[in-house]
Design a protein around this motif. Structure first.
Motif, PDB file in Angstrom:
ATOM      1  N   SER A  92       9.187  12.237  -2.855  1.00  0.00           N
ATOM      2  CA  SER A  92       7.725  12.080  -2.864  1.00  0.00           C
ATOM      3  C   SER A  92       7.323  10.809  -2.134  1.00  0.00           C
ATOM      4  O   SER A  92       7.971   9.788  -2.253  1.00  0.00           O
ATOM      5  CB  SER A  92       7.221  12.037  -4.312  1.00  0.00           C
ATOM      6  N   ASP A  93       6.215  10.895  -1.429  1.00  0.00           N
ATOM      7  CA  ASP A  93       5.625   9.742  -0.739  1.00  0.00           C
ATOM      8  C   ASP A  93       4.249   9.511  -1.339  1.00  0.00           C
ATOM      9  O   ASP A  93       3.430  10.420  -1.388  1.00  0.00           O
ATOM     10  CB  ASP A  93       5.526  10.033   0.764  1.00  0.00           C
ATOM     11  N   ILE A  94       4.015   8.280  -1.815  1.00  0.00           N
ATOM     12  CA  ILE A  94       2.763   7.997  -2.524  1.00  0.00           C
ATOM     13  C   ILE A  94       2.049   6.824  -1.881  1.00  0.00           C
ATOM     14  O   ILE A  94       2.683   5.831  -1.539  1.00  0.00           O
ATOM     15  CB  ILE A  94       3.039   7.717  -4.008  1.00  0.00           C
ATOM     16  N   ASN A  95       0.765   6.943  -1.725  1.00  0.00           N
ATOM     17  CA  ASN A  95      -0.086   5.828  -1.296  1.00  0.00           C
ATOM     18  C   ASN A  95      -0.835   5.278  -2.495  1.00  0.00           C
ATOM     19  O   ASN A  95      -1.409   6.052  -3.277  1.00  0.00           O
ATOM     20  CB  ASN A  95      -1.093   6.282  -0.225  1.00  0.00           C
TER      21      ASN A  95
ATOM     22  N   LEU B 161       8.378  13.630   1.213  1.00  0.00           N
ATOM     23  CA  LEU B 161       8.437  12.593   2.239  1.00  0.00           C
ATOM     24  C   LEU B 161       8.901  13.185   3.563  1.00  0.00           C
ATOM     25  O   LEU B 161       9.945  13.846   3.631  1.00  0.00           O
ATOM     26  CB  LEU B 161       9.401  11.484   1.807  1.00  0.00           C
ATOM     27  N   SER B 162       8.136  12.944   4.609  1.00  0.00           N
ATOM     28  CA  SER B 162       8.514  13.433   5.934  1.00  0.00           C
ATOM     29  C   SER B 162       8.398  12.349   7.005  1.00  0.00           C
ATOM     30  O   SER B 162       9.131  12.374   7.994  1.00  0.00           O
ATOM     31  CB  SER B 162       7.654  14.630   6.338  1.00  0.00           C
ATOM     32  N   TYR B 163       7.480  11.384   6.793  1.00  0.00           N
ATOM     33  CA  TYR B 163       7.259  10.331   7.785  1.00  0.00           C
ATOM     34  C   TYR B 163       6.825   9.074   7.058  1.00  0.00           C
ATOM     35  O   TYR B 163       5.883   9.101   6.262  1.00  0.00           O
ATOM     36  CB  TYR B 163       6.189  10.764   8.788  1.00  0.00           C
ATOM     37  N   PHE B 164       7.526   7.957   7.305  1.00  0.00           N
ATOM     38  CA  PHE B 164       7.228   6.720   6.594  1.00  0.00           C
ATOM     39  C   PHE B 164       7.553   5.542   7.490  1.00  0.00           C
ATOM     40  O   PHE B 164       8.701   5.310   7.847  1.00  0.00           O
ATOM     41  CB  PHE B 164       8.042   6.651   5.304  1.00  0.00           C
TER      42      PHE B 164
ATOM     43  N   ASP C  46      -0.703  11.420  -4.297  1.00  0.00           N
ATOM     44  CA  ASP C  46       0.636  11.956  -4.081  1.00  0.00           C
ATOM     45  C   ASP C  46       0.641  12.748  -2.776  1.00  0.00           C
ATOM     46  O   ASP C  46      -0.026  13.771  -2.652  1.00  0.00           O
ATOM     47  CB  ASP C  46       1.046  12.850  -5.246  1.00  0.00           C
ATOM     48  N   LEU C  47       1.387  12.255  -1.792  1.00  0.00           N
ATOM     49  CA  LEU C  47       1.439  12.908  -0.484  1.00  0.00           C
ATOM     50  C   LEU C  47       2.510  13.985  -0.415  1.00  0.00           C
ATOM     51  O   LEU C  47       2.748  14.561   0.644  1.00  0.00           O
ATOM     52  CB  LEU C  47       1.696  11.863   0.606  1.00  0.00           C
ATOM     53  N   GLY C  48       3.182  14.243  -1.545  1.00  0.00           N
ATOM     54  CA  GLY C  48       4.174  15.305  -1.570  1.00  0.00           C
ATOM     55  C   GLY C  48       5.507  14.894  -0.965  1.00  0.00           C
ATOM     56  O   GLY C  48       5.890  13.722  -0.999  1.00  0.00           O
TER      57      GLY C  48
ATOM     58  N   HIS D 286       0.812  -1.217   0.000  1.00  0.00           N
ATOM     59  CA  HIS D 286       0.000   0.000   0.000  1.00  0.00           C
ATOM     60  C   HIS D 286       0.853   1.277   0.000  1.00  0.00           C
ATOM     61  O   HIS D 286       0.318   2.349  -0.245  1.00  0.00           O
ATOM     62  CB  HIS D 286      -0.915   0.015   1.229  1.00  0.00           C
ATOM     63  N   ASP D 287       2.126   1.170   0.279  1.00  0.00           N
ATOM     64  CA  ASP D 287       2.967   2.375   0.380  1.00  0.00           C
ATOM     65  C   ASP D 287       4.164   2.247  -0.550  1.00  0.00           C
ATOM     66  O   ASP D 287       4.724   1.157  -0.702  1.00  0.00           O
ATOM     67  CB  ASP D 287       3.478   2.547   1.806  1.00  0.00           C
ATOM     68  N   ILE D 288       4.575   3.366  -1.108  1.00  0.00           N
ATOM     69  CA  ILE D 288       5.730   3.378  -1.991  1.00  0.00           C
ATOM     70  C   ILE D 288       6.420   4.735  -1.906  1.00  0.00           C
ATOM     71  O   ILE D 288       5.758   5.772  -1.739  1.00  0.00           O
ATOM     72  CB  ILE D 288       5.315   3.074  -3.450  1.00  0.00           C
ATOM     73  N   ILE D 289       7.750   4.722  -1.975  1.00  0.00           N
ATOM     74  CA  ILE D 289       8.540   5.949  -2.019  1.00  0.00           C
ATOM     75  C   ILE D 289       9.179   6.060  -3.390  1.00  0.00           C
ATOM     76  O   ILE D 289       9.756   5.091  -3.890  1.00  0.00           O
ATOM     77  CB  ILE D 289       9.638   5.954  -0.940  1.00  0.00           C
ATOM     78  N   ILE D 290       9.065   7.216  -4.004  1.00  0.00           N
ATOM     79  CA  ILE D 290       9.692   7.469  -5.296  1.00  0.00           C
ATOM     80  C   ILE D 290      10.773   8.509  -5.105  1.00  0.00           C
ATOM     81  O   ILE D 290      10.512   9.595  -4.573  1.00  0.00           O
ATOM     82  CB  ILE D 290       8.651   7.960  -6.326  1.00  0.00           C
ATOM     83  N   THR D 291      11.984   8.194  -5.517  1.00  0.00           N
ATOM     84  CA  THR D 291      13.096   9.118  -5.352  1.00  0.00           C
ATOM     85  C   THR D 291      13.944   9.128  -6.616  1.00  0.00           C
ATOM     86  O   THR D 291      13.935   8.173  -7.406  1.00  0.00           O
ATOM     87  CB  THR D 291      13.969   8.731  -4.146  1.00  0.00           C
TER      88      THR D 291
END
Length: 359
Positions: free
Chosen positions: A355-358, A67-70, A63-65, A36-41
């Protein structure tokens, strides 16, 4: 999953429970998270934007914008790189155990502290296991407590009161360094460097050695370990050599990963060890009769050195950074090594990031 104690079906005591969802602590739990969670860098904003757009065409994503907390990890952007910490996670552990007002400890363990299985049994083993499990997850950004957590993890089956006191000392150390984390700085010329160390016959009951390593890419700590060796070593040369081989295996895996990412440094990886006998054994193509009993799979490090894919060098014990993963150190030396691992308080923040994406 076996039926839990107190809830066993008397008619079917040998039946097992079928899991309908992943439970915390099981091997399936991380997979459930990443479904359910993915980080794009990346280092190219336009490519990241196009990739997110293609994902949006195939999946319903948000798009959660930045990344600050994961998954309990906090990301801070600095003027020179990134800072990873688990301050909130550590705070929650201390709050649960009512140790927020406890007196901080300077080090995770007392100097030269040794653990045994003898002593008064701890009344609540479940609480002990829960705390140790929480501390294991905290080591993701806190390599400075890896050795201490490794030691208390060896007594999960039957902990004693002394073991629980050791866990509380680790928590007191975390309380005093609750904002600490790992810094990752930009390096124009990254090199792959590893430190390998072992403490011979550290366990007084099994006489097995504890080995550890720390691997740096461009001065940034990317891999580390503190672990008890599975077999008993007959000499200091043997256990250092086995630790060297384990470090080499980790570096080989990292080089393959970096090669697939097209970011493999041009120079040869280097491993630093403070045992000259082990270094000689890794560089000498002639087998010595005293090394015949060492398993053949450990001798692959010789092939790496002889083929020019790896370099092994000597490093004095005073600057052996892997020492922090093999034994409990005095305060001054511990703090020095901790700083060199780039573990410390958060630096200055900077805008922009990942970016942090759900999905």
């Amino acid at each position: 999953m076996e039926q839990p104690p107190g809830f066993i079906d008397p008619k079917h005591p040998t039946h097992v429970c079928r899991l309908k969802r992943a439970l915390y602590g099981l091997k399936q739990a991380p997979r459930a998270w990443f479904q359910h969670d993915i980080i794009i860098t990346g280092n190219h904003s336009a490519t990241i934007t196009r990739f997110i757009s293609r994902l949006h065409q195939e999946f319903a994503i948000k798009d959660l914008g930045r990344l600050s907390y994961f998954l309990g990890l906090e990301v801070t952007y600095t003027t020179t790189g990134l800072f990873l910490s688990q301050t909130k996670y550590a705070h929650d552990i201390l709050t649960r155990e009512k140790l927020l007002e406890a007196k901080p400890s300077a080090t995770p363990l007392a100097t030269a502290e040794l653990f045994t299985s003898t002593g008064t049994k701890f009344a609540d083993p479940t609480q002990y296991r829960s705390l140790v499990g929480a501390l294991q997850y905290l080591t993701i950004t806190r390599p400075d407590i890896s050795y201490a957590v490794n030691q208390v993890s060896q007594f999960l089956q039957s902990p004693t009161v002394d073991h629980f006191q050791a866990v509380k000392r680790i928590l007191c150390y975390v309380k005093g360094t609750i904002t600490y984390g790992l810094s990752f700085l930009h390096s124009p010329k990254p090199t792959l460097l590893g430190y390998s160390d072992a403490d011979w016959a550290r366990c007084i009951e099994t006489r097995r050695s504890t080995y550890g390593y720390s691997i740096f890419l461009g001065g940034n700590l990317i891999s580390w370990s503190a672990k008890k060796q599975p077999t008993v070593a007959r000499s200091s040369c043997e256990f250092e050599y086995r630790a060297l081989a384990n470090t080499a295996a980790e570096i080989v895996w990292i080089t393959h990963l970096l090669h697939e990412l097209y970011v493999l440094p041009p120079g040869r990886p280097t491993i630093l060890c403070d045992n000259k006998s082990a270094l000689f054994l890794s560089q000498n193509p002639v087998s010595h009769k005293r090394a015949k009993h060492i398993d053949l799979d450990y001798h692959f490090i010789r092939e790496l050195v002889s083929s020019g894919k790896l370099v092994t060098k000597f490093v004095p014990t005073t600057i052996q950074l892997a020492d922090i993963f093999t034994k409990s150190l005095p305060k001054t030396l511990f703090e020095s090594f901790r700083t060199k691992l780039r573990v410390g308080p958060p630096p200055v923040r900077l805008r922009g990031g990942i970016s942090d994406i759900n999905i």
